[in-house]
Design a protein around this motif. Structure first.
Motif, PDB file in Angstrom:
ATOM      1  N   ASP A   1     -13.022   0.480   1.847  1.00 23.41           N
ATOM      2  CA  ASP A   1     -14.482   0.622   1.900  1.00 23.41           C
ATOM      3  C   ASP A   1     -14.918   1.479   3.078  1.00 23.41           C
ATOM      4  N   ASN A   2     -14.060   1.574   4.101  1.00 19.87           N
ATOM      5  CA  ASN A   2     -14.323   2.431   5.256  1.00 19.87           C
ATOM      6  C   ASN A   2     -13.149   3.378   5.427  1.00 19.87           C
ATOM      7  N   ILE A   3     -13.417   4.573   5.959  1.00 24.20           N
ATOM      8  CA  ILE A   3     -12.327   5.538   6.083  1.00 24.20           C
ATOM      9  C   ILE A   3     -11.211   5.014   6.982  1.00 24.20           C
ATOM     10  N   THR A   4     -11.576   4.171   7.950  1.00 22.77           N
ATOM     11  CA  THR A   4     -10.565   3.664   8.878  1.00 22.77           C
ATOM     12  C   THR A   4      -9.782   2.475   8.305  1.00 22.77           C
ATOM     13  N   GLY A   5     -10.184   2.009   7.130  1.00 24.26           N
ATOM     14  CA  GLY A   5      -9.466   0.881   6.517  1.00 24.26           C
ATOM     15  C   GLY A   5     -10.218  -0.415   6.701  1.00 24.26           C
ATOM     16  N   PRO A   6      -9.605  -1.551   6.372  1.00 23.21           N
ATOM     17  CA  PRO A   6      -8.224  -1.710   5.888  1.00 23.21           C
ATOM     18  C   PRO A   6      -8.045  -1.199   4.447  1.00 23.21           C
ATOM     19  N   TYR A   7      -6.818  -0.715   4.143  1.00 22.86           N
ATOM     20  CA  TYR A   7      -6.487  -0.166   2.830  1.00 22.86           C
ATOM     21  C   TYR A   7      -5.639  -1.146   2.036  1.00 22.86           C
ATOM     22  N   GLU A   8      -5.953  -1.252   0.745  1.00 23.63           N
ATOM     23  CA  GLU A   8      -5.051  -1.962  -0.166  1.00 23.63           C
ATOM     24  C   GLU A   8      -4.430  -0.924  -1.083  1.00 23.63           C
ATOM     25  N   GLY A   9      -3.153  -1.111  -1.412  1.00 22.55           N
ATOM     26  CA  GLY A   9      -2.461  -0.067  -2.156  1.00 22.55           C
ATOM     27  C   GLY A   9      -1.818  -0.569  -3.427  1.00 22.55           C
ATOM     28  N   ARG A  10      -1.526   0.352  -4.328  1.00 18.26           N
ATOM     29  CA  ARG A  10      -0.782   0.020  -5.540  1.00 18.26           C
ATOM     30  C   ARG A  10       0.017   1.225  -6.020  1.00 18.26           C
ATOM     31  N   LEU A  11       1.046   0.921  -6.806  1.00 21.83           N
ATOM     32  CA  LEU A  11       1.814   1.959  -7.489  1.00 21.83           C
ATOM     33  C   LEU A  11       0.988   2.397  -8.686  1.00 21.83           C
ATOM     34  N   ALA A  12       0.681   3.706  -8.769  1.00 23.39           N
ATOM     35  CA  ALA A  12      -0.269   4.171  -9.786  1.00 23.39           C
ATOM     36  C   ALA A  12       0.389   4.859 -10.977  1.00 23.39           C
ATOM     37  N   LEU A  13       1.555   5.473 -10.760  1.00 24.41           N
ATOM     38  CA  LEU A  13       2.242   6.130 -11.881  1.00 24.41           C
ATOM     39  C   LEU A  13       3.698   6.344 -11.501  1.00 24.41           C
ATOM     40  N   GLN A  14       4.571   6.014 -12.453  1.00 24.58           N
ATOM     41  CA  GLN A  14       6.001   6.230 -12.255  1.00 24.58           C
ATOM     42  C   GLN A  14       6.569   6.648 -13.608  1.00 24.58           C
ATOM     43  N   ASP A  15       6.485   7.948 -13.898  1.00 17.53           N
ATOM     44  CA  ASP A  15       6.942   8.449 -15.192  1.00 17.53           C
ATOM     45  C   ASP A  15       7.340   9.916 -15.075  1.00 17.53           C
TER      46      ASP A  15
END
Length: 524
Positions: free
Chosen positions: A238-252
């Motif tokens: 929500d802010n450029i400084t974070g905190p960030y949540e991540g995920r694997l988006a594509l593996q093909d």
């Protein structure tokens, strides 16, 4: 009769509908040629894309499209990156695989920005223009070299670069972009961005591209799990400084590295690329839909072969093109499809000295093709392609080598060499540890036609060479070249026109034309 007419009309209408729907199908790869590390923006209804060409000059090609599928080169960010021995191919140094890497393309308050970085110079470069197609470009550079950075203008007027490998960093830039802001220290954005890719880390997360969509920040990265494939990672905050949540988006299919783009009617796509053998790294478009504020990439988590966009047209003349070297007053000396291997030496080439010819003059002694200056190159392209040229060799000197090459570390070429006062048509194959002259045929004429043929189908990656004395009867020469995408070159094969001296300088080769054909069947 009326029923028959209705039937014919109905069938015609059906056929047109099928054709129309077919015409609205684009195929991956979008460009079957080496266009890696894309950065794409849309300004109104026009898309612009920058890409990586490293040691080539001019560099950082800018391509334009109206439909995301069919592109043409309209500009370059610079003529030369820097004036150094390695970029000039001087004193035994080269910048193969170095030079400018992944670029970031932005449009902000009426100004276009292209930023890039180079490990060999240790600098970050920012190029700006108000007219992305005509220029002129202004250049800025500063140290250090910020790896795989994303230039980002936030809504509050602050300008950042997001960069790094594994540990992703955020640096605020000075307002005039002349360097990192001295009042704020670069901070860690994500300590280990690779975590979401799983435990077996090979290549740590890199290739940062940052986007702000509907008030949220989305950071794209690529990672390469050991024994796995290149994968797209997305972090959100929500802010450029974070905190960030991540995920694997594509593996093909190893399709990865890039970012997001939307059409004027708000269709979303991810632009990514795929390692595709010796032709290079090829762009893919992957459809995106949004769920719970996340971009969902692909169809059933896959990068599809076809997408609902206008059909791909030929790469000629927008990305590659034939050239007869005839120039009218006011023409550019070289169309934008051409790039020099390394920085050129201006006084040693001309398209004006002899009308309708490209003249390449030698200015020093070299021992091998990859050390030769002023190799004029264009991309090869798939699934098949051929290039033909004709050379007037009457200006060659003792020890000169001139011809048509397929340029990579494991290069091959067909051409003419002068030895003991005699000319020979030769084919040189460098797929092994040392270049081998695999054929040598005496030449008594001053004009010879040369042909190089590439078969990239199903990653066959085979090349064949031919010569002709009349331009129509082709004779195979030498051995098949097994092409391979290798480091340090880090680039798909290029067609190259060259002339280098081994005994005396000042000899010249006159190339009459360069002709590209998008198949090999008529010759091979």
């Amino acid at each position: 009769m009326r029923i028959l007419n209705k039937l014919v009309f109905g069938i015609t209408f059906l056929c047109l509908s099928i054709l129309r729907s077919f015409a609205q199908t684009a195929h991956n790869p979008i460009i079957y040629a080496d266009v890696p590390d894309m950065s794409i923006i849309r300004v109104g209804d026009t898309y612009y894309m920058s890409s990586t060409t490293m040691h080539m000059s001019p560099g950082v090609p800018i391509m334009k499209s109206k439909d995301l599928v069919n592109w043409k080169i309209v500009s370059y960010a610079y003529d030369i990156l820097d004036d150094t021995d390695d970029l000039n191919l001087n004193n035994g140094q080269s910048s193969y695989g170095k030079g400018s890497w992944a670029s970031s393309l932005r449009y902000h308050n009426g100004i276009y920005y292209v930023s890039t970085f180079a490990g060999n110079t240790g600098k970050t470069y920012i190029y700006t223009t108000r007219d992305i197609e005509k220029g002129p470009w202004k250049a800025l550079s500063f140290k250090p070299s910020l790896h795989d950075h994303s230039l980002f203008f936030d809504d509050d007027g602050k300008v950042y670069m997001i960069y790094g490998s594994g540990r992703i960093m955020l640096a605020q830039l000075k307002n005039d972009l002349s360097g990192i802001d001295t009042d704020t220290k670069p901070r860690v954005l994500i300590e280990n961005a690779s975590l979401v890719a799983g435990p077996n880390l090979g290549l740590p997360a890199e290739g940062s591209q940052m986007f702000k969509i509907n008030g949220k920040y989305y950071l794209f990265n690529i990672s390469w799990p050991r024994g796995g494939m290149r994968s797209v990672l997305i972090h959100r905050a929500d802010n450029i400084t974070g905190p960030y949540e991540g995920r694997l988006a594509l593996q093909d299919k190893g399709v990865a590295q890039g970012g997001l783009i939307n059409t004027p009617n708000d269709q979303w796509f991810a632009y990514l690329f795929r390692d595709f053998g010796s032709v290079g790294r090829v762009p893919y478009l992957v459809p995106v839909k949004w769920e719970d504020g996340w971009p969902i990439l692909g169809i059933d988590h896959q990068a599809p072969d076809s997408i609902a966009l206008p059909a791909n047209k030929s790469l000629m003349p927008g990305i590659v093109s034939s050239d007869d070297f005839s120039r009218k007053p006011g023409d550019r000396d070289l169309p934008l499809v051409w790039q020099w291997n390394h920085n050129p030496v201006k006084q040693l080439w001309s398209v004006r000295q002899r009308r309708g010819y490209l003249r390449l003059i030698t200015g020093r002694l070299d021992t091998t093709l990859v050390a030769a200056r002023n190799i004029l190159t264009q991309r090869t392209f798939g699934p098949e392609c051929s290039a033909i040229t004709a050379i007037d060799v009457s200006g060659l000197k003792e020890g000169d080598h001139a011809g048509l090459a397929l340029l990579q570390q494991k290069f091959g070429w067909v051409g003419v060499k002068v030895e003991n006062g005699n000319k020979f048509i030769v084919m040189v194959n460098a797929q092994g540890t040392l270049p081998v002259t695999s054929a040598s045929i005496p030449l008594t004429r001053k004009l010879v036609y040369l042909k190089a043929v590439c078969d990239f189908k199903d990653r066959t990656d085979k090349a064949y060479f031919y010569y002709s004395l009349d331009g129509s009867n082709w004779v195979p020469i030498g051995s098949m070249l097994q092409m391979a995408y290798t480091l340090p070159h880090f680039m798909g094969y290029r067609f190259g026109l060259f002339n280098y001296a081994t005994k005396a300088t000042g000899g010249y080769a006159d190339f009459d034309f360069f002709r590209l054909i998008n198949n090999i069947s008529s010759h091979h």
